[in-house]
Design an enzyme around this catalytic site. Structure first.
Site, PDB file in Angstrom:
ATOM      1  N   THR A 153       9.181  -3.878   6.316  1.00 58.87           N
ATOM      2  CA  THR A 153       8.703  -3.399   5.014  1.00 58.87           C
ATOM      3  C   THR A 153       9.484  -4.010   3.860  1.00 58.87           C
ATOM      4  OG1 THR A 153       8.707  -1.415   3.612  1.00 58.87           O
ATOM      5  CG2 THR A 153      10.160  -1.365   5.482  1.00 58.87           C
ATOM      6  N   ASP A 154       8.868  -4.053   2.692  1.00 53.12           N
ATOM      7  CA  ASP A 154       9.577  -4.542   1.495  1.00 53.12           C
ATOM      8  C   ASP A 154      10.743  -3.627   1.128  1.00 53.12           C
ATOM      9  OD1 ASP A 154       8.087  -2.356   0.537  1.00 53.12           O
ATOM     10  OD2 ASP A 154       7.151  -3.439  -1.115  1.00 53.12           O
ATOM     11  N   GLU A 155      10.708  -2.384   1.637  1.00 49.59           N
ATOM     12  CA  GLU A 155      11.739  -1.424   1.229  1.00 49.59           C
ATOM     13  C   GLU A 155      13.127  -1.812   1.738  1.00 49.59           C
ATOM     14  OE1 GLU A 155      10.587   2.680   1.234  1.00 49.59           O
ATOM     15  OE2 GLU A 155       8.463   2.173   1.215  1.00 49.59           O
ATOM     16  N   TYR A 203      14.974   6.044   5.552  1.00 44.14           N
ATOM     17  CA  TYR A 203      13.836   5.312   6.127  1.00 44.14           C
ATOM     18  C   TYR A 203      14.079   3.813   6.057  1.00 44.14           C
ATOM     19  CZ  TYR A 203       9.384   2.798   6.121  1.00 44.14           C
ATOM     20  OH  TYR A 203       8.397   1.875   6.372  1.00 44.14           O
ATOM     21  N   LYS A 245      14.661   0.962   8.973  1.00 46.18           N
ATOM     22  CA  LYS A 245      13.786  -0.215   9.138  1.00 46.18           C
ATOM     23  C   LYS A 245      14.611  -1.505   9.032  1.00 46.18           C
ATOM     24  CE  LYS A 245       9.869  -0.492   9.486  1.00 46.18           C
ATOM     25  NZ  LYS A 245       8.983  -0.552  10.685  1.00 46.18           N
ATOM     26  N   LYS A 302       1.188  10.472   1.918  1.00 49.67           N
ATOM     27  CA  LYS A 302       1.488   9.273   1.138  1.00 49.67           C
ATOM     28  C   LYS A 302       0.693   9.322  -0.171  1.00 49.67           C
ATOM     29  CE  LYS A 302       4.028   7.635   4.482  1.00 49.67           C
ATOM     30  NZ  LYS A 302       3.565   6.883   5.602  1.00 49.67           N
ATOM     31  N   ASN A 324       3.361   4.260 -10.646  1.00 50.26           N
ATOM     32  CA  ASN A 324       2.687   5.368  -9.959  1.00 50.26           C
ATOM     33  C   ASN A 324       1.746   6.133 -10.874  1.00 50.26           C
ATOM     34  OD1 ASN A 324       4.143   4.737  -7.663  1.00 50.26           O
ATOM     35  ND2 ASN A 324       5.781   6.208  -8.108  1.00 50.26           N
TER      36      ASN A 324
HETATM   37  P1  NAD Z   1       2.245   6.030  10.337  1.00 47.05           P
HETATM   38  O1  NAD Z   1       3.335   7.025  10.096  1.00 47.05           O
HETATM   39  O2  NAD Z   1       0.882   6.298   9.812  1.00 47.05           O
HETATM   40  O3  NAD Z   1       2.098   5.767  11.917  1.00 47.05           O
HETATM   41  C1  NAD Z   1       3.192   5.657  12.766  1.00 47.05           C
HETATM   42  C2  NAD Z   1       2.695   5.812  14.204  1.00 47.05           C
HETATM   43  O4  NAD Z   1       3.830   5.645  15.082  1.00 47.05           O
HETATM   44  C3  NAD Z   1       2.095   7.179  14.507  1.00 47.05           C
HETATM   45  O5  NAD Z   1       0.874   7.030  15.203  1.00 47.05           O
HETATM   46  C4  NAD Z   1       3.141   7.849  15.388  1.00 47.05           C
HETATM   47  O6  NAD Z   1       2.585   8.758  16.330  1.00 47.05           O
HETATM   48  C5  NAD Z   1       3.781   6.657  16.080  1.00 47.05           C
HETATM   49  N1  NAD Z   1       5.157   6.931  16.533  1.00 47.05           N
HETATM   50  C6  NAD Z   1       6.156   7.490  15.817  1.00 47.05           C
HETATM   51  N2  NAD Z   1       7.268   7.615  16.586  1.00 47.05           N
HETATM   52  C7  NAD Z   1       6.953   7.107  17.805  1.00 47.05           C
HETATM   53  C8  NAD Z   1       7.670   6.932  19.023  1.00 47.05           C
HETATM   54  N3  NAD Z   1       8.961   7.330  19.144  1.00 47.05           N
HETATM   55  N4  NAD Z   1       7.037   6.354  20.069  1.00 47.05           N
HETATM   56  C9  NAD Z   1       5.733   5.944  19.969  1.00 47.05           C
HETATM   57  N5  NAD Z   1       5.004   6.103  18.854  1.00 47.05           N
HETATM   58  C10 NAD Z   1       5.597   6.670  17.778  1.00 47.05           C
HETATM   59  O7  NAD Z   1       2.815   4.654   9.774  1.00 47.05           O
HETATM   60  P2  NAD Z   1       2.055   3.437   9.081  1.00 47.05           P
HETATM   61  O8  NAD Z   1       1.980   3.689   7.626  1.00 47.05           O
HETATM   62  O9  NAD Z   1       0.823   3.135   9.854  1.00 47.05           O
HETATM   63  O10 NAD Z   1       3.119   2.269   9.299  1.00 47.05           O
HETATM   64  C11 NAD Z   1       3.096   1.481  10.490  1.00 47.05           C
HETATM   65  C12 NAD Z   1       4.257   0.500  10.444  1.00 47.05           C
HETATM   66  O11 NAD Z   1       4.145  -0.317   9.279  1.00 47.05           O
HETATM   67  C13 NAD Z   1       5.621   1.165  10.360  1.00 47.05           C
HETATM   68  O12 NAD Z   1       6.522   0.416  11.148  1.00 47.05           O
HETATM   69  C14 NAD Z   1       5.989   1.071   8.884  1.00 47.05           C
HETATM   70  O13 NAD Z   1       7.387   1.039   8.705  1.00 47.05           O
HETATM   71  C15 NAD Z   1       5.350  -0.258   8.535  1.00 47.05           C
HETATM   72  N6  NAD Z   1       4.958  -0.422   7.114  1.00 47.05           N
HETATM   73  C16 NAD Z   1       4.171   0.521   6.513  1.00 47.05           C
HETATM   74  C17 NAD Z   1       3.781   0.341   5.193  1.00 47.05           C
HETATM   75  C18 NAD Z   1       2.880   1.346   4.508  1.00 47.05           C
HETATM   76  O14 NAD Z   1       2.626   1.196   3.304  1.00 47.05           O
HETATM   77  N7  NAD Z   1       2.342   2.324   5.187  1.00 47.05           N
HETATM   78  C19 NAD Z   1       4.207  -0.797   4.491  1.00 47.05           C
HETATM   79  C20 NAD Z   1       5.015  -1.742   5.150  1.00 47.05           C
HETATM   80  C21 NAD Z   1       5.374  -1.542   6.472  1.00 47.05           C
HETATM   81  P1  TYD Z   2       4.817   6.850  -0.861  1.00 50.33           P
HETATM   82  O1  TYD Z   2       3.342   6.809  -0.691  1.00 50.33           O
HETATM   83  O2  TYD Z   2       5.594   7.967  -0.239  1.00 50.33           O
HETATM   84  O3  TYD Z   2       5.372   5.427  -0.410  1.00 50.33           O
HETATM   85  P2  TYD Z   2       6.865   4.801  -0.548  1.00 50.33           P
HETATM   86  O4  TYD Z   2       7.823   5.868  -0.920  1.00 50.33           O
HETATM   87  O5  TYD Z   2       7.099   4.263   0.823  1.00 50.33           O
HETATM   88  O6  TYD Z   2       6.743   3.725  -1.603  1.00 50.33           O
HETATM   89  O7  TYD Z   2       5.144   6.887  -2.422  1.00 50.33           O
HETATM   90  C1  TYD Z   2       4.680   5.864  -3.285  1.00 50.33           C
HETATM   91  C2  TYD Z   2       5.294   6.133  -4.647  1.00 50.33           C
HETATM   92  O8  TYD Z   2       4.752   7.346  -5.170  1.00 50.33           O
HETATM   93  C3  TYD Z   2       6.800   6.346  -4.608  1.00 50.33           C
HETATM   94  O9  TYD Z   2       7.372   5.763  -5.779  1.00 50.33           O
HETATM   95  C4  TYD Z   2       6.972   7.844  -4.633  1.00 50.33           C
HETATM   96  C5  TYD Z   2       5.784   8.309  -5.444  1.00 50.33           C
HETATM   97  N1  TYD Z   2       5.231   9.630  -5.077  1.00 50.33           N
HETATM   98  C6  TYD Z   2       5.024  10.596  -6.086  1.00 50.33           C
HETATM   99  O10 TYD Z   2       5.307  10.374  -7.282  1.00 50.33           O
HETATM  100  N2  TYD Z   2       4.488  11.799  -5.708  1.00 50.33           N
HETATM  101  C7  TYD Z   2       4.168  12.092  -4.414  1.00 50.33           C
HETATM  102  O11 TYD Z   2       3.708  13.230  -4.131  1.00 50.33           O
HETATM  103  C8  TYD Z   2       4.385  11.095  -3.412  1.00 50.33           C
HETATM  104  C9  TYD Z   2       4.043  11.363  -1.962  1.00 50.33           C
HETATM  105  C10 TYD Z   2       4.905   9.870  -3.807  1.00 50.33           C
END
Ligand code: NAD
Ligand code: TYD
Length: 336
Positions: free
Chosen positions: A124-126, A150, A154, A189, A249
């Site tokens: 992730t970019d984070e 988090y 990562k 999210k 946001n």
């Molecule tokens: P999510 O939370 O929606 O899904 C995570 C999945 O992993 C779930 O289905 C959960 O059941 C499974 N999981 C958790 N712990 C587990 C374990 N111990 N064993 C097996 N399965 C397990 O997450 P997401 O948003 O789909 O993100 C997927 C990946 O992409 C993550 O690695 C996250 O760090 C990365 N990512 C997400 C974003 C984003 O914006 N959502 C951006 C960049 C990278």
């Molecule tokens: P989020 O979707 O949790 O993603 P991330 O923290 O991984 O970027 O949050 C996106 C942005 O929105 C982040 O700056 C936190 C903000 N946020 C709020 O202001 N209110 C909310 O209820 C949530 C969930 C996030």
């Protein structure tokens, strides 16, 4: 036929990726290994559940025997399983360290033992930390400087993957992507939370001044970036993926409320998230040059389309809100 392991396939990006890969690669068989934590939702895969090239395995990536059985016969791995929500990591970091760091190590080690040909780590970019408004965007050679439990977990996974390449020559490729949006995202999210709350006229909590900036990418663009990185990425290399859509946001909240025909009086500024990163932005030149990848969706069109999806699939959100989605596995797979 190639067998590919996807971890975390019942999550938001994983379920979109499985659907995408089944369509894009007719000679791939997909094994989805997922523990079904609160974030895992098999209803998000109901339409492909009976697909002849798809198989679900319920299991924890921290369990090496489970991982061995799932990975056996696989020539590649897309590793997505993770604890993924920053606010949860602030409340309790332990599950993040367990799954994101230790679980990743179990997968890397098994991939090394089995000799898989490609291991894609979805980072992730984070991991880069936070930018000021005038800083140039993140590029891949910056040192990692995560701020939340988090992102620190990562970063641990990301560095471990690099170490497995440097030490053992495991053909690892790492992608670092910005904030995703699209169908099937858990409504903790920001974007699905806005939609869910607005639809039932509940307040939208905006952390602090709401001027934190994220770069937003449509989930399908991320999925294509993952496929390109898996197939064309250089072993040991890192690729940034991003949507080129930087937005504060509060601007997203306003756009979404307008699209839903809901009043801005639903906005409530609340106490800021501790350690809240101010801005993320991505330089994606390397992915464009080496992977031939660019994000294909524009935020101005993909956000309204995403909002429409949640409005039209209110039952999906409802079953998540009520917890009914957690029964789905037992109904569909419980007797096997
Ligand atoms: P999510 O939370 O929606 O899904 C995570 C999945 O992993 C779930 O289905 C959960 O059941 C499974 N999981 C958790 N712990 C587990 C374990 N111990 N064993 C097996 N399965 C397990 O997450 P997401 O948003 O789909 O993100 C997927 C990946 O992409 C993550 O690695 C996250 O760090 C990365 N990512 C997400 C974003 C984003 O914006 N959502 C951006 C960049 C990278
Ligand atoms: P989020 O979707 O949790 O993603 P991330 O923290 O991984 O970027 O949050 C996106 C942005 O929105 C982040 O700056 C936190 C903000 N946020 C709020 O202001 N209110 C909310 O209820 C949530 C969930 C996030």
């Amino acid at each position: 036929m190639k067998r590919i392991l996807i971890t975390g396939g019942a999550g938001f990006i994983g379920s979109n990726l499985i659907r995408f890969l089944l369509g894009e690669r007719p000679d791939w068989e997909l094994v989805n290994l997922d523990a079904l934590t609160y974030a895992g939702n098999l209803q998000s895969l109901a339409d492909v559940e009976a697909h002849p090239r798809y198989r679900f395995v319920k299991g924890d990536i921290c369990d090496s025997e489970v991982v061995r059985a799932a990975m056996e016969g696989c020539s590649g791995v897309f590793h997505l399983a993770a604890e993924s929500h920053v606010d949860r990591s602030i409340l309790d970091a332990a599950p993040f360290l367990r799954t994101n760091v230790l679980g990743t190590q179990v997968l890397l080690e098994m991939a090394r033992q089995i000799g898989v040909g490609r291991f894609l780590l979805v980072s992730t970019d984070e991991v880069y930390g936070s930018l000021s408004p005038d800083d140039p965007p993140f590029h891949e050679d910056l040192p990692l400087a995560p701020n939340s439990p988090y992102s620190a977990s990562k970063a641990g996974a990301d560095l471990l993957a690099k170490a497995y390449f440097a030490t053992y020559g495991l053909p690892v490729v790492i992608t670092r992507c910005s904030n995703n949006y699209g169908p099937y995202q858990f409504p903790e999210k920001l974007i699905p939370l806005i939609i869910r709350n607005a639809l039932s006229d509940r307040i939208i909590p905006v952390y602090g001044d709401g001027m934190q900036v994220r770069d937003w990418i449509y989930v399908e663009d991320h999925c294509r970036g993952l496929l390109n990185a898996f197939e064309r990425g250089k072993p040991g290399e890192v690729y940034n993926l991003g949507g080129h859509a930087e937005m504060p946001n509060i601007a997203i909240v306003r756009q979404a409320l307008a699209a839903l025909g809901k009043p801005e009086s639903l906005i409530r500024h609340v106490t800021d998230r501790p350690g809240h990163d101010r801005r993320y932005a991505m330089a994606t030149d390397r992915a464009e040059k080496e992977l031939g990848w660019r994000p294909g969706h524009r935020f101005e069109e993909a956000l309204p389309a995403t909002i429409r999806w949640y409005v039209e699939n209110a039952d999906w959100i409802e079953s998540v809100a009520s917890g009914a989605y957690q029964e789905y596995y037992h109904r569909q797979y419980g007797k096997r």
